[in-house]
Design a protein around this motif. Structure first.
Motif, PDB file in Angstrom:
ATOM      1  N   GLU A 122     -12.844   0.861  -1.370  1.00 28.17           N
ATOM      2  CA  GLU A 122     -13.673   0.357  -2.459  1.00 28.17           C
ATOM      3  C   GLU A 122     -13.680   1.295  -3.671  1.00 28.17           C
ATOM      4  OE1 GLU A 122     -15.798  -1.620  -5.071  1.00 28.17           O
ATOM      5  OE2 GLU A 122     -14.998  -2.507  -3.232  1.00 28.17           O
ATOM      6  N   ASN A 123     -13.697   2.610  -3.445  1.00 26.45           N
ATOM      7  CA  ASN A 123     -13.718   3.529  -4.592  1.00 26.45           C
ATOM      8  C   ASN A 123     -12.434   3.408  -5.420  1.00 26.45           C
ATOM      9  OD1 ASN A 123     -12.355   4.870  -2.395  1.00 26.45           O
ATOM     10  ND2 ASN A 123     -12.513   6.771  -3.529  1.00 26.45           N
ATOM     11  N   ASP A 124     -11.298   3.128  -4.776  1.00 24.85           N
ATOM     12  CA  ASP A 124     -10.049   2.927  -5.513  1.00 24.85           C
ATOM     13  C   ASP A 124     -10.039   1.569  -6.212  1.00 24.85           C
ATOM     14  OD1 ASP A 124      -8.798   5.408  -4.970  1.00 24.85           O
ATOM     15  OD2 ASP A 124      -8.225   4.699  -2.983  1.00 24.85           O
ATOM     16  N   ALA A 126     -12.627   0.117  -7.359  1.00 25.95           N
ATOM     17  CA  ALA A 126     -13.512   0.291  -8.517  1.00 25.95           C
ATOM     18  C   ALA A 126     -12.744   0.876  -9.695  1.00 25.95           C
ATOM     19  CB  ALA A 126     -14.703   1.171  -8.153  1.00 25.95           C
ATOM     20  N   LYS A 127     -11.844   1.811  -9.429  1.00 24.42           N
ATOM     21  CA  LYS A 127     -11.013   2.386 -10.497  1.00 24.42           C
ATOM     22  C   LYS A 127     -10.106   1.312 -11.106  1.00 24.42           C
ATOM     23  CE  LYS A 127     -10.863   6.888  -8.227  1.00 24.42           C
ATOM     24  NZ  LYS A 127     -10.008   7.810  -7.485  1.00 24.42           N
ATOM     25  N   ASP A 130     -12.183  -0.829 -13.295  1.00 23.96           N
ATOM     26  CA  ASP A 130     -12.473  -0.102 -14.538  1.00 23.96           C
ATOM     27  C   ASP A 130     -11.312  -0.211 -15.522  1.00 23.96           C
ATOM     28  OD1 ASP A 130     -14.950   0.639 -13.540  1.00 23.96           O
ATOM     29  OD2 ASP A 130     -14.353   2.710 -13.084  1.00 23.96           O
TER      30      ASP A 130
END
Length: 144
Positions: A122-124, A126-127, A130
């Protein structure tokens, strides 16, 4: 990764999500900006993505100058060579990089891991969202 960027961008402006094998010079000419998303295979851009650039490079050469782009690479190790390779191609087109490249490292190093379906954290994702949102917002506001 591409779907995450697309989902975030479509709320800001008119966007199209295309596979490399379906994209043609007319699609490049009809777009105001680009997010190139590709896997790195054997320390280089994937064959499909390289074939896209090979097929489209000369028909649009001299016709895309100054348009914004960003890139996202999914790699099993470092991804740096694919980033450099794509950046060299876009330099020839005189595109303007507006976001630093994103490299998602899956750490897939065995045949089984390389061939297995990937789940992007999920953190990737999110990038990726963005990047999609930032490029689309910049285009919508006339920043690029």
């Amino acid at each position: 990764m591409a779907e995450a960027a697309y989902a975030a961008a479509k709320d800001e402006c008119d966007v199209t999500l295309m596979r490399a094998e379906d994209a043609e010079p007319k699609h490049l000419l009809g777009a105001d900006g680009y997010i190139f998303c590709a896997p790195e295979n054997l320390a280089a851009l994937s064959g499909m993505m390289k074939e896209f650039f090979d097929r489209c490079y000369y028909p649009v050469l001299g016709k895309l100058e100054g348009r914004p782009y960003a890139q996202m690479i999914c790699a099993g190790s470092d991804g740096e060579n694919a980033v450099r390779q794509l950046a060299r191609i876009t330099t020839g087109w005189r595109l303007k990089e507006v976001q630093p490249a994103i490299i998602v490292n899956t750490s897939a190093q065995t045949e089984a891991a390389i061939l297995a379906p990937k789940t992007i954290p999920e953190n990737d994702l999110a990038k990726c969202r963005d990047i999609g949102q930032a490029l689309a917002a910049g285009l919508a506001m006339g920043v690029f």
